[in-house]
Design a protein around this motif. Sequence first.
Motif, PDB file in Angstrom:
ATOM      1  N   VAL A  56       0.830  -1.209   0.000  1.00 26.60           N
ATOM      2  CA  VAL A  56       0.000   0.000   0.000  1.00 26.60           C
ATOM      3  C   VAL A  56       0.868   1.265   0.000  1.00 26.60           C
ATOM      4  N   TRP A  57       2.026   1.157   0.565  1.00 27.05           N
ATOM      5  CA  TRP A  57       2.938   2.313   0.586  1.00 27.05           C
ATOM      6  C   TRP A  57       3.326   2.679  -0.856  1.00 27.05           C
ATOM      7  N   VAL A  58       3.775   1.653  -1.599  1.00 29.08           N
ATOM      8  CA  VAL A  58       4.190   1.894  -2.985  1.00 29.08           C
ATOM      9  C   VAL A  58       3.000   2.388  -3.813  1.00 29.08           C
ATOM     10  N   SER A  59       1.859   1.706  -3.681  1.00 35.09           N
ATOM     11  CA  SER A  59       0.720   2.096  -4.524  1.00 35.09           C
ATOM     12  C   SER A  59       0.242   3.504  -4.176  1.00 35.09           C
ATOM     13  N   GLU A  60       0.203   3.843  -2.889  1.00 38.70           N
ATOM     14  CA  GLU A  60      -0.291   5.182  -2.519  1.00 38.70           C
ATOM     15  C   GLU A  60       0.642   6.279  -3.019  1.00 38.70           C
ATOM     16  N   ILE A  61       1.949   6.031  -2.937  1.00 36.16           N
ATOM     17  CA  ILE A  61       2.887   7.053  -3.433  1.00 36.16           C
ATOM     18  C   ILE A  61       2.725   7.201  -4.949  1.00 36.16           C
ATOM     19  N   MET A  62       2.604   6.075  -5.645  1.00 42.13           N
ATOM     20  CA  MET A  62       2.460   6.158  -7.109  1.00 42.13           C
ATOM     21  C   MET A  62       1.136   6.801  -7.509  1.00 42.13           C
ATOM     22  N   LEU A  63       0.102   6.571  -6.687  1.00 48.47           N
ATOM     23  CA  LEU A  63      -1.224   7.079  -7.065  1.00 48.47           C
ATOM     24  C   LEU A  63      -1.383   8.582  -6.808  1.00 48.47           C
ATOM     25  N   GLN A  64      -0.434   9.186  -6.065  1.00 49.66           N
ATOM     26  CA  GLN A  64      -0.533  10.631  -5.865  1.00 49.66           C
ATOM     27  C   GLN A  64      -0.438  11.307  -7.233  1.00 49.66           C
TER      28      GLN A  64
END
Length: 417
Positions: A56-64
Motif C-alpha cells: 500500500v505504501w508503494v501504490s499510494e505514493i504512485m497514485l498521488q
Amino acid sequence: APAPPPARHLFSSPAEVEALRGNLLAWYDRCKRDLPWRALVRADIGKRRPALLPAVWVSEIMLQQTQVATVIHYYNRWMQKWPTLQALAEASLEEVNELWAGLGYYSRGKRLQEAARKVVTELAGQMPRTAEELQKLLPGVGRYTAGAIASISYGQATGVVDGNVIRVLCRLRCIGADSSSPAVIDWLWDLANALVDRSRPGDFNQALMELGATVCVPKAPLCRECPVKQHCQAWRRKLFGKPPAVPDVEDCGKRVGDCPLCPPATEPWDSSLGVTNFPRKAAKKPPRAMRTATCVLERRGCHGAPEYLIVQRPSSGLLAGLWEFPSLPLAQDLQEEKEREELADHLQAWMGQPVAAKGLRFIGEVIHIFSHIHQTYVVYSLHIDGDVTLDPALSPSRWVTEDEFRASAVSTAMKKV
Ligand code: SF4
C-alpha cells in the motif's frame, strides 16, 4: 467558548454513522475493483513479514497525482524488482529513476527509496505502524499516506483524506467553503477520523476512496446507485430543493456568511449544478510559462547506428537527476536568432569547440505541462562528424542509441522531444 459545531456539517447520531459504515462496506465488498496492490495487501496482513515492502505504501505514493490505469504497470514492475525493504534500500537512485521514468513527479520515487533505506539502516528493518510515527519518521510520507498505510496495512482506526474523500465528504455534509482552506481540511480530517469503521478501518478508507473514484465522481456522479445516498445532504437538497425566499440560515443554523463551512454568501447554491455544487475550490493560479531550448546532438556510433548525447540534470529541483538532451532555459520573448546564439554558446561548453548558430536545424516546438509550469521546448538538431571529447568537469553525460535512450531515466517531456 468556541461556537458549537454546525449540526448540518456533522454526523451527529451514532446510529447514522453505523448505518453509513454498514452500507458503504457492504457496497465495497460487492463492487470493489480488482487492483494488484489489494491482493498483496491481503497477503501482507496475513503474513506480517516485516521485511516485505508494504504494497500500500508503494501504490499510494504512485497514485498521488496519477491515474490508477497508469500506475498498475509501474507498480507491478516495482514490486517485482524490489519486493522487500532491503532490496529497495540497496537500489541506486539511477535504477529508481529508470523505473519511474514516465510516471512524473520524480521526487516521489527518490523519497520512497530514501525512506526504505532509513527503515533498514536506522529502524532495524521494522516499519513504523501508526500514522503518527509513519509521518514523523519516513521521508515523503505525509498525513494522507501515513493514514492509508496505518489503516490498510496495520489495522489502525485512523481516517484518510485525499481528493476523492474531500469530494464525498463535502457532498455528504454540504461543505461548500473553499475545500483547500485550513478550516475545511481540519474539519474533513475530524469527520474522516470519526467515521472510520473501528473493526475494518483499512477497508472503510478504501471504500470511501473507491466511492469517490467510481460513483461520486467530479462531473456526473451516479447518485441513484450510491450506497450512501440516504445519508447525503447534497443529494437531499437536490431532490427537495429549497424555497427561494428562505435565506441560507436553514443550512446549518448560522446566518449567511457566518459559517466557515458553508458556501460564501456571494456564491449561493446553484440548482443547475445539483450535487456538484460541492466541493468548491478557490481559483487555481495559472501555470508559469517557460521556454527552454534543447538540442538533439547526433553522431554516428562505432557500429554505424546514430547516437545521441544526453546529460544529467542537477540532483535537486524539477526532474532532479534525470537525463535530457542538452537544454537551456530561455528568457521570454527572445528573438529566434538570439535563441540560436545562446543555445550554440551553451553547446560549445559541452563540445569544447565552437558551434555555429546557423548550423543548428530548427525542428519544432514541444509543449509539456508540469503541474505548475507550462513548458515549451524549442527543439533543434545538430549532426556531428568526428569525435567529441566530453568535459568531465561538466554534469555527467553520455552517448546513447535510441533504444538506450528509451531505457534511460528520461522524462516524458524528453521522450516527446
Ligand atoms: Fe456523492 Fe451523490 Fe452519493 Fe451524495 S448521493 S455521496 S453526491 S454520489
